[in-house]
Scaffold this motif. Structure first.
Motif, PDB file in Angstrom:
ATOM      1  N   GLN A  66       0.819  -1.209   0.000  1.00 29.25           N
ATOM      2  CA  GLN A  66       0.000   0.000   0.000  1.00 29.25           C
ATOM      3  C   GLN A  66       0.857   1.265   0.000  1.00 29.25           C
ATOM      4  O   GLN A  66       0.434   2.298  -0.492  1.00 29.25           O
ATOM      5  N   SER A  67       2.059   1.190   0.538  1.00 25.53           N
ATOM      6  CA  SER A  67       2.905   2.388   0.601  1.00 25.53           C
ATOM      7  C   SER A  67       3.643   2.652  -0.714  1.00 25.53           C
ATOM      8  O   SER A  67       4.101   3.760  -0.950  1.00 25.53           O
ATOM      9  N   LEU A  68       3.755   1.630  -1.560  1.00 24.97           N
ATOM     10  CA  LEU A  68       4.414   1.814  -2.852  1.00 24.97           C
ATOM     11  C   LEU A  68       3.489   2.532  -3.822  1.00 24.97           C
ATOM     12  O   LEU A  68       2.274   2.460  -3.710  1.00 24.97           O
ATOM     13  N   ARG A  69       4.085   3.222  -4.771  1.00 23.02           N
ATOM     14  CA  ARG A  69       3.327   3.991  -5.752  1.00 23.02           C
ATOM     15  C   ARG A  69       3.634   3.506  -7.163  1.00 23.02           C
ATOM     16  O   ARG A  69       4.590   2.772  -7.372  1.00 23.02           O
ATOM     17  N   LYS A  70       2.856   3.970  -8.127  1.00 23.45           N
ATOM     18  CA  LYS A  70       3.090   3.619  -9.522  1.00 23.45           C
ATOM     19  C   LYS A  70       4.516   4.028  -9.899  1.00 23.45           C
ATOM     20  O   LYS A  70       4.960   5.125  -9.575  1.00 23.45           O
ATOM     21  N   GLY A  71       5.223   3.120 -10.539  1.00 18.19           N
ATOM     22  CA  GLY A  71       6.613   3.367 -10.889  1.00 18.19           C
ATOM     23  C   GLY A  71       7.588   2.708  -9.929  1.00 18.19           C
ATOM     24  O   GLY A  71       8.759   2.535 -10.242  1.00 18.19           O
ATOM     25  N   ASP A  72       7.104   2.331  -8.732  1.00 14.01           N
ATOM     26  CA  ASP A  72       7.940   1.607  -7.773  1.00 14.01           C
ATOM     27  C   ASP A  72       8.013   0.140  -8.183  1.00 14.01           C
ATOM     28  O   ASP A  72       7.232  -0.332  -9.011  1.00 14.01           O
ATOM     29  N   ILE A  73       8.940  -0.569  -7.577  1.00 15.05           N
ATOM     30  CA  ILE A  73       9.132  -1.982  -7.873  1.00 15.05           C
ATOM     31  C   ILE A  73       8.835  -2.790  -6.625  1.00 15.05           C
ATOM     32  O   ILE A  73       9.325  -2.479  -5.544  1.00 15.05           O
TER      33      ILE A  73
END
Length: 151
Positions: A66-73
């Motif tokens: 949930q803490s990751l965003r679009k573009g993260d891996i």
């Protein structure tokens, strides 16, 4: 926990924090139900290979996803269904992969826990921890600037 946050926060911040908790709980519950369904199908002989549930590990996995965003891996392990869902994995992708369907993202070629969409930053699990370091590093480099690539 939700009541404590609500009583110590003010205004619009309460809704944001509260909404994040509710969203996290939703992902944890959905992952638990999905894992239990996979386990039931496995016991019925409908799934070949193995089923590894994340029972009891959902909270940590959801927090990461949930803490990751679009573009993260995101390089989840086999028990990270909740994190995968929170990161954006489609439930149908998980079901199709577990059932070995050619319509799934791995086209029925990989094992049921090796599912993902690498172009979208959701890596299929290759192996535990150490083996994924070089894969994540390369993906990070490709996503970022070529000037930052290690020698």
């Amino acid at each position: 926990m939700l009541q404590t946050v609500a009583s110590t926060s003010k205004g619009a911040e309460v809704l944001t924090v509260r909404d994040e908790y509710i969203k996290a709980f939703r992902w944890m519950l959905l992952a638990r139900i999905l894992d239990e369904k996979f386990a039931t199908l496995y016991r019925a002989g409908k799934i070949h290979g193995g089923v590894y549930t994340g029972k009891g590990q959902e909270a940590l996995s959801v927090a990461v996803g949930q803490s990751l965003r679009k573009g993260d891996i995101f390089a989840p392990l086999i028990r990270d269904t909740s994190g995968r869902l929170a990161f954006g994995e489609n439930i149908l992708d998980a079901v199709r992969t577990y059932l070995g369907s050619a319509a799934g993202p791995m086209r029925g070629r990989e094992g049921n826990v090796h599912r993902g969409r690498p172009k979208e930053g959701l890596l299929p699990m290759l192996s535990h921890l150490g083996s994924m370091i070089s894969v994540v590093s390369e993906c990070s480099w490709r996503a970022g600037s070529k000037a930052s690539r290690p020698p």
